[in-house]
Design an enzyme around this catalytic site. Structure first.
Site, PDB file in Angstrom:
ATOM      1  N   SER A  44       0.808  -1.230   0.000  1.00 17.60           N
ATOM      2  CA  SER A  44       0.000   0.000   0.000  1.00 17.60           C
ATOM      3  C   SER A  44       0.836   1.273   0.000  1.00 17.60           C
ATOM      4  CB  SER A  44      -0.959   0.001   1.200  1.00 17.60           C
ATOM      5  OG  SER A  44      -1.762  -1.147   1.187  1.00 17.60           O
ATOM      6  N   THR A  58       3.759 -12.493   4.265  1.00 17.12           N
ATOM      7  CA  THR A  58       3.023 -13.110   3.171  1.00 17.12           C
ATOM      8  C   THR A  58       3.636 -14.476   2.844  1.00 17.12           C
ATOM      9  OG1 THR A  58       2.020 -12.669   1.009  1.00 17.12           O
ATOM     10  CG2 THR A  58       4.350 -12.074   1.272  1.00 17.12           C
TER      11      THR A  58
END
Length: 387
Positions: free
Chosen positions: A24, A219
């Site tokens: 982001s 992740t």
């Protein structure tokens, strides 16, 4: 000059764009800006459905993709999705239909070994993961590909199967835009003929499973520049430019998911967690505006933290960027919002930029000041590349 040197001079340039933090940071904005400014012949990515990439045109059109390269905003760029990607077919089809006006007559070249994500992959993640996830099935799908689980379906096989069916409407139209191809050959052929390439990274290096924030609050794969190149079939020897994107206050996803599960997305390696109201007051943004952010994929409010300078230094070491892009500069000083020139950089923002440059030894060549493509200070161009 020997033949090897002469050949290298004729080769196209490779620009890699990646996020330095936990996602982001505005990859879509930066990639779209470079795609329109530099006009690369080819774009290639390694996207999965767990991240969204948003570009806002000057007329306010919002273009968010989870599979298509953001460089589709340049109507002449060849669009490739590499084998490191994991694709949710419905998401891809919806994107192709939604942005058909931008795609035009172009084909979307997809490597046959990109992975297919099915609903059962997402269901497995819901049962297994509580450490931070968008629960899109990306990690489970990739794990099955790695384990060569019987029945695993890669995108080339899925496409062949679908094209053998009788299809109508949007599905048929979207699938006609796809061509299964060795994207590494396409990209390298373009480079060899002197054409430029942009490599679009997904997620962020602080989410890297090996080099990111504390495991398991990360992740399912590596997100650094070396892995990105490997995913796209490009030799590190061909890199011309590495643009590493950052923001002044890094974020993490919400601990409350879009599917009602409570998780722990982790902290930011000891950095203090802030509120969006604290940041609004610091930067001087007026009360009553729509301040704060929601994630592109889950639509939940992002958690936000103080800048972690140790992490910035570390990811700089891992990625060795040639230049840095600072997005969301308006969170440092609202007076810079929508600025477009070097003269618009305020003292608070300049002080932050100087700290970044002193710590990393890398020039901050771009300063993002708002959502739209034009809301950027291109210091590389404006100052003649002498930063």
């Amino acid at each position: 000059m020997n033949n090897n040197e002469e050949t290298k001079l004729k080769m196209g340039k490779v620009t890699v764009v990646l996020d330095s933090q936990a996602g982001s940071c505005g990859k879509g904005k930066m990639v779209g800006f470079l795609a329109l400014r530099d006009k690369p012949a080819v774009a290639i990515n390694n996207f999965m459905t767990n991240a969204g990439h948003t570009f806002v045109s000057d007329d306010g059109r919002k273009i968010m993709t989870q599979h298509l390269p953001t460089s589709l905003v340049n109507l002449n760029t060849i669009l490739c999705i590499g084998p490191g990607s994991a694709i949710t077919p419905k998401t891809l089809i919806d994107e192709i239909n939604k942005f058909s006006d931008l795609i035009g007559d172009r084909k979307i070249y997809i490597h046959p070994r990109a992975m297919v994500i099915y609903p059962e992959h997402a269901e497995k993640e819901k049962k297994l993961i509580r450490s931070g996830s968008t629960f899109k099935g990306c990690g489970v799908a990739q794990a099955e590909k790695i384990m060569r689980v019987p029945g695993t379906q890669l995108f080339g096989d899925w496409y062949k199967e679908r094209m053998g069916m009788t299809l109508m409407g949007g599905d048929a139209e979207a699938l006609s835009k796809i061509e299964i191809a060795d994207t590494a050959e396409i990209v390298n052929d373009q480079i060899n003929h002197g054409y430029d390439v942009i490599v679009e990274g997904s997620q962020g290096c602080d989410l890297d499973i090996n080099y990111g924030l504390d495991y398991p609050h990360c992740t399912s794969r590596q997100c650094h520049v070396g892995q990105l190149l490997a995913d796209c079939g490009i030799s590190p020897r061909l890199i011309s430019k590495i643009v590493m994107i950052m923001r002044p206050y890094p974020i993490r996803i919400s601990n409350t998911t879009n599917i009602g599960l409570n998780i722990s997305s982790g902290d930011y390696c000891g950095s203090e967690e802030l509120t969006w109201e604290e940041i609004r007051q610091r930067c001087g943004a007026p009360k009553g505006i729509n301040f704060g952010e929601k994630t592109t994929v889950t639509k939940k409010t992002r958690r936000v933290f103080e800048m972690n300078w140790d992490r910035l230094k570390y990811v700089t070491m891992i990625n060795r960027p040639t230049e840095i892009a600072l997005n969301f500069a308006q969170y440092l000083d609202w007076d810079i919002k929508e600025g477009r020139h070097e003269a618009d950089i305020t003292q608070d923002v300049l002080k932050f930029i100087q700290k970044v440059e002193n710590l990393t030894g890398v020039s901050v060549n771009y300063v993002g000041t708002g959502a739209r493509n034009r809301d950027i200070i291109d210091r590389e161009t404006e100052l003649g590349g002498i930063l």
